[in-house]
Design a protein around this motif. Structure first.
Motif, short mmCIF file in Angstrom:
data_model
loop_
_atom_site.label_atom_id
_atom_site.label_comp_id
_atom_site.label_asym_id
_atom_site.label_seq_id
_atom_site.Cartn_x
_atom_site.Cartn_y
_atom_site.Cartn_z
N CYS C 58 -50.39 -58.13 66.99
CA CYS C 58 -50.92 -59.48 66.76
C CYS C 58 -51.51 -60.02 68.06
O CYS C 58 -52.65 -60.48 68.12
CB CYS C 58 -49.80 -60.42 66.32
N SER C 59 -50.71 -59.94 69.11
CA SER C 59 -51.12 -60.47 70.40
C SER C 59 -52.39 -59.78 70.92
O SER C 59 -53.22 -60.41 71.57
CB SER C 59 -49.99 -60.29 71.41
N ASP C 100 -45.09 -56.93 73.40
CA ASP C 100 -43.97 -56.23 74.02
C ASP C 100 -43.86 -54.80 73.51
O ASP C 100 -43.46 -53.90 74.25
CB ASP C 100 -42.66 -57.00 73.77
N GLY C 101 -44.22 -54.58 72.25
CA GLY C 101 -44.21 -53.21 71.73
C GLY C 101 -45.31 -52.41 72.39
O GLY C 101 -45.11 -51.29 72.87
N ASP C 102 -46.47 -53.01 72.43
CA ASP C 102 -47.65 -52.37 73.00
C ASP C 102 -47.43 -52.00 74.48
O ASP C 102 -47.73 -50.90 74.91
CB ASP C 102 -48.82 -53.34 72.87
N GLY C 132 -44.65 -57.81 65.62
CA GLY C 132 -45.17 -58.74 64.63
C GLY C 132 -46.10 -58.04 63.64
O GLY C 132 -45.95 -58.16 62.43
N MET C 133 -47.02 -57.30 64.18
CA MET C 133 -48.10 -56.73 63.37
C MET C 133 -47.61 -55.78 62.29
O MET C 133 -48.24 -55.63 61.26
CB MET C 133 -49.07 -56.02 64.32
#
Ligand SMILES: Cc1ncc(C[n+]2csc(CCOP(=O)(O)OP(=O)(O)O)c2C)c(N)n1
Ligand code: SF4
Ligand SMILES: [Mg+2]
Lengths: 172, 587, 279
Positions: C58-59, C100-102, C132-133
């Motif tokens: 998302c970010s 944060d995942g990315d 989120g995504m």
């Protein structure tokens, strides 16, 4: 603006303009969001709010004509969070929000603006600033009342208004 | 459009394979055979000859058994024969590991140190054995070493002028000083004297050639130069055998031309750094091998989708997995062609000789830049790590348009759909043309889109730009006539070409088609090249016959087909191809 | 050095592209977008000389919403793309952004090496402690007992990753935390981060109102760190031992020189390079 004393007209005008134009942008953003989220009712209301706010901005712009306003960096705004409505955790927009919610959100904004100007009026030692702040506060209060009236036409949403039976979408 | 017919050239030498001499030098742990081999090659070049040298070695990092495999000739050579005229061993430790790679027959000469024990596996192949006191002579010279004595002996045997050797030694030892040069030359002279005792073998004598400028270059170095000639100024990479030498050559040389090489943390980083460099307007390239290519694949797809030019040189080695890192194989064809997820048209090209690594890498860069896509260059260990003496490669300049724009353009849309399929690409810093490059499917402006219309338009555009481009004559090398043909690619071209020459010397005409451009496919061109052909042998160095299956999948091949698919680590030899063709002819 | 710009030539809004975000209303990422535009306006950056690179999430949708050069790369690879761009185009202002995942999971190795390499850029990780995504799975920064994801019933039971510690240990030259609950404060941190040479890391708390609605409370939990930035890594490390993930402000400002090879031609002709091959 809380806490900081304002003793010049140009500073008050600069801060007010910054605040109003942020409001305009925020309503614009909310309207966009609601369009994207397929909530046309809320979108339309936000557009209307944006227009209203814009005309107030223009009034302040006219007052500032011929004056050199100082630039105020955003981190010096320090006004009440209710005005930063896009900040998560406050009365921010919701994709299923009803007109009642939308107008409540706007009322909160006006209320805190009115409070803010009243504080400035009290804190300032300059008559011209006090006078201007008083009129801004009055305007915000009046607009808030108007919004309240408008809100009366809409029913109070029942509990569970934000229930969505479908799960969120999986994207990328 | 098809102009391949015009590329058919008459074979220059229909007199068979080039006259040449194959020499293997063996030794273990610090014997210096690689250095001596390299000096022999360079000296041959000084004397105006052509040649090539391949290194072969055990798995040890230091001290292992090693072989310098040389082939020298008055004509350019692009492959080893497999059979060796001379095998010289400074010692025989673990020498039997090279059986299979080094083939001898009764006409070969085997030279060993006095008192050495020739392994049975080697002596069984035949050949005349000669002993020379290599270490004893070296001991008698201050700073003397057996490898220099050996070098002298070989020079004498093949009639290599001593001043050519002196020139090479002086140059390569200049940093070590006069004494080192003198010690080496004394060793060489002692070797010459000893070898004079060996009866003269006329076939071994190679006459000195006219003095023309000769280059000594490996395929990896050539690829590096091709990259710079193609305009590459940014390289990011993670070291891997056998591709590392491309990087080793590029790092200092890029610096000289205002470019830079960054050693990345892994191949995921290197390919993505290229995408960043290229997005900024700088032609960008990386070099790797199979395992690295596998890691890069996702982002090669990003380069394709975002239409960001990048060049990836894969110097193939034996696979799968870590496989055989120091040996050649052509088994990355499938991943290069089909490894990307989604429909992701891109360029795959392959050099067909050591010298051609230069042209093909330069061309790949030109294609990537012009077509705003990813180019994969499939070189391999045998091309990359073999050193060859070649004529100075021609200067070829491509006009790479690429439609890059650096000044404000009206109605700029990064992914606009147009006839050529190549849309304008603004370079950051250009005012008014900001856009977001995206690996998500997008509309012509670059806005993410999952609409059917946008998807089909962009898919078509990305395919069209590759399909419509005129690749000219470069797509393949086509030689000879006849109703029999060999279809091949990459490093197999050398042995195939020589096998065809051998047949030509016997009066049999065989057509050679070596494909430099593997993707996008060129069905019309290949059909024209195969006109009149009834039988086609498909030659490749891989177990799974990947090239053969690729041809069957993408081309109409009305002729009879046979596959000759041989995995590494041993090179395909001209003799093998010759026998295969001969057998089929007689069927 | 967050000195005010006497006269920004572009308003924050003018750094937006006009593309409407797909984010949920109320998502913290809107404020991050706002903070970035404010920072750029304060710094008078010309949009064409700025590039923002992101990964997937998302970010990571951020670049398309800005009127600067953008690259929406694949999952986890924003930093290498940004590195290649900055090293070959040192004239640009380069930002990288993502989740944060990315940044910490799939791209974790790049994060460490970007800190080490110290290329002059600013990396903004919008941390919502969730993916989120992809519908709310645990991320490296998720609490071990957060049990709302189907993939990790009963919680991950794995200690969270601590971005500031990793950044400090890996050699980032500027380390700060900001929060989307205070976009104006975040703008100030960003201005500082962008101005600071070398690799600047901004840990940006950014609530996910959809999968972590409880994060709306972050607004009440964040507070300014009661100290000035230090340039001593040992002092910074000590402060991190008492950090509860909600202190905002700049922790560390190092003085390590940025990694930027000089791009200067020293040969007249390309053929000079070929001399090494001539026998
Ligand atoms: C290689 C790859 N693996 C998995 C995914 C699926 N994926 C997309 S975004 C994402 C996680 C995003 O989390 P984060 O980076 O925290 O971003 P957020 O959405 O929370 O802002 C995943 C797993 C992908 N796109 N690519
Ligand atoms: S899912 Fe969460 S992170 Fe993604 S846009 Fe919605 S609120 Fe933001
Ligand atoms: Mg996240």
């Amino acid at each position: 603006m809380t806490g900081s004393q304002i003793d010049s007209k140009v500073e008050l005008l600069a801060r007010t303009l910054a605040m109003l134009s942020e409001m305009v942008e925020r309503y614009d953003l909310f309207a966009d969001q609601m369009e994207v989220m397929n909530n046309p009712e809320a979108a339309e209301l936000f557009r209307w709010l944006e227009k209203k706010q814009n005309s107030r901005t223009r009034v302040v712009q006219e007052l500032s004509e011929g004056l050199t306003l100082p630039h105020i960096p955003p981190w010096d705004y320090n006004w009440d969070d209710a005005i930063n409505t896009e900040v998560p955790g406050h009365s921010s927009a919701h994709y299923m929000m009803t007109p009642y919610h939308t107008l409540t959100l706007a009322m909160d904004v006006e209320q805190s603006a009115a409070d803010l100007f009243r504080q400035i009026e009290q804190g300032s030692t300059v008559a011209e600033v006090q006078k201007l702040a008083r009129s801004f506060a009055r305007e915000a209060s009046e607009f808030r009342d108007y919004l309240k009236q408008k809100r009366a036409a809409h029913p109070v949403p029942e509990a569970g208004w934000d229930e969505d039976e479908d799960p969120p979408l999986l994207l990328e | 459009m098809n102009n391949s017919a015009s590329t058919e050239t008459a074979k220059g030498s229909s007199t068979g394979a080039p006259r040449s001499l194959s020499i293997a030098m063996l030794g273990s742990g610090g014997s210096g055979v690689m250095t001596a081999g390299q000096q022999l090659l360079d000296a041959a070049g000084q004397a105006g000859w052509y040649g090539m040298m391949t290194r072969s070695s055990g798995p040890q990092i230091r001290g292992g058994e090693a072989a310098a495999l040389l082939r020298l000739s008055p004509q350019p050579v692009e492959t080893h024969k497999g059979r060796f005229d001379i095998l010289l061993a400074i010692d025989w430790l673990n020498a039997d590991r090279f059986v299979g790679e080094i083939i001898l027959d009764s006409n070969s000469i085997v030279i060993g140190d006095v008192g050495g024990q020739v392994p049975d596996a080697i002596s069984n192949m035949g050949g005349r054995y000669v002993e020379l006191p290599l270490s004893e002579l070296a001991k008698g010279i201050t700073g003397g070493r057996p490898n220099m004595v050996a070098l002298g002996a070989l020079a004498q045997l093949i009639n290599l002028p001593v001043d050519a050797l002196e020139k090479v030694l002086t140059k390569s030892l200049s940093k070590k000083g006069e004494a080192a040069i003198e010690a080496s030359m004394s060793g060489v002279r002692a070797g010459i004297e000893q070898a004079s005792a060996i009866p003269d073998i006329p076939e071994f004598r190679i006459e000195a050639n006219s003095q023309v400028e000769r280059w000594s270059i490996t395929g990896n170095e050539a690829a590096g130069l091709g990259a710079i000639r193609g305009g590459v100024r940014f390289v990011a990479a993670y070291p891997i055998t056998p591709g590392t030498e491309i990087l080793e050559w590029l790092a200092p040389n890029l610096k000289k031309v205002g470019g830079v090489l960054v050693q990345a943390e892994d191949e995921l980083a290197s390919i993505n750094q290229l995408i960043g460099g290229s997005f900024g307007g700088t032609p960008s390239l990386t070099a790797t091998s199979g395992p690295g290519l596998a890691l890069m694949i996702e982002s090669i797809g990003l380069a394709v989708a975002s239409e960001t030019p990048v060049v990836v040189v894969d110097v193939m080695r034996g696979g799968p997995s870590t496989g055989i890192p120091t040996k050649s194989e052509q088994s990355d064809l499938n991943i290069a062609l089909y490894g990307l997820h989604g429909d992701a048209p891109h360029i795959v090209v392959a050099p067909m000789s050591i010298g051609d690594c230069l042209f093909t890498t330069q061309w790949a860069t030109h294609l990537a830049e012009t077509l705003q896509t990813a180019s994969i260059v499939l070189s391999d260990q045998s091309l990359g790590q073999t050193r060859a003496l070649i004529d100075r490669p021609a200067d070829i300049a491509f006009v790479s348009g690429g439609r890059k724009i650096t000044s404000k353009a009206e109605d700029f849309r990064r992914y606009v759909v147009n006839e050529s399929g190549v849309s304008p690409m603004s370079i950051p810093g250009t005012p008014g043309c900001q856009y977001t490059a995206d690996g998500l499917e997008h509309s012509p402006t670059g806005t993410p889109s999952s609409r059917a219309e946008d998807h089909i338009q962009q898919l078509n555009k990305r395919k069209r730009k590759l399909d419509q481009f005129d690749y000219g004559d470069h797509w393949a090398k086509i030689e000879g006539k006849g109703d029999m043909a060999v279809l091949t690619w990459g490093s197999s071209t050398g042995p195939v070409s020589e096998a065809i020459d051998m047949l030509a010397a016997e009066g049999h005409k065989v057509r050679l088609i070596s494909m430099r451009l593997l993707s996008p496919t060129q069905p019309e061109r290949l059909a024209a090249a195969l006109a009149g052909v009834q039988r086609t042998l498909v030659v490749e160095q891989c177990h799974g016959a990947q090239f053969y299956h690729y041809l069957r999948a993408h081309y109409d091949l009305p002729c009879e087909l046979r596959s000759m698919a041989v995995p590494g680590p041993l090179m395909i030899r001209p003799d093998d191809v010759y026998s295969e063709l001969k057998a089929w002819e007689n069927d | 050095m967050e000195t005010a710009n006497p006269c920004p030539s572009l308003k924050p809004n003018e750094y937006k592209s006009g593309t409407k975000p797909v984010w949920c209303p109320g998502c913290g990422d809107y404020s991050v977008l706002l903070a970035i535009t404010k920072a750029m306006s304060e710094m008078n950056l010309e949009p064409e000389n700025v590039a923002l690179v992101s990964g997937i999430g998302c970010s990571s949708r951020l670049p398309a919403y800005l009127n600067v050069y953008g690259f929406h790369a694949v999952h986890g690879r924003a930093l290498p793309v940004a590195t290649g761009l900055k090293v070959s185009r040192p004239d640009l202002t380069v930002l990288a952004a993502g989740g944060d995942g990315d940044g910490f999971s799939i791209g974790g190795n790049h994060f460490m090496h970007a800190c080490r390499r110290n290329v002059d850029m600013t990396y903004i990780v919008m941390d919502n402690q969730v993916y989120g995504m992809t519908k709310g799975q645990a991320s490296p920064t998720t609490d071990p007992d957060w049990d709302k994801s189907k993939l990790t019933p009963g919680g991950t039971k794995i200690n969270p990753y601590y971005p500031l510690v990793i950044a400090l240990a890996s050699g980032a030259n500027f380390i700060a935390r900001a929060s989307s609950t205070d976009p104006n404060g975040a703008a100030k941190v960003l201005v500082d981060a962008i101005r600071h040479p070398g690799f600047s890391f901004v840990h940006m708390l950014s609530p996910c109102v959809t999968f972590r609605p409880e994060q709306k409370d972050w607004k009440k939990m964040v507070r300014a760190a009661p100290v000035e930035p230090t340039k001593d890594p040992a002092v910074a490390a000590k402060r991190l031992m008492t950090d509860d993930n909600f202190f905002l402000g700049t922790l560390y400002k190092g003085d390590r020189a940025a990694y930027q090879p000089e791009l200067k031609t020293t040969v007249e002709h390309l053929s000079d390079l070929e001399q090494g091959f001539v026998l």
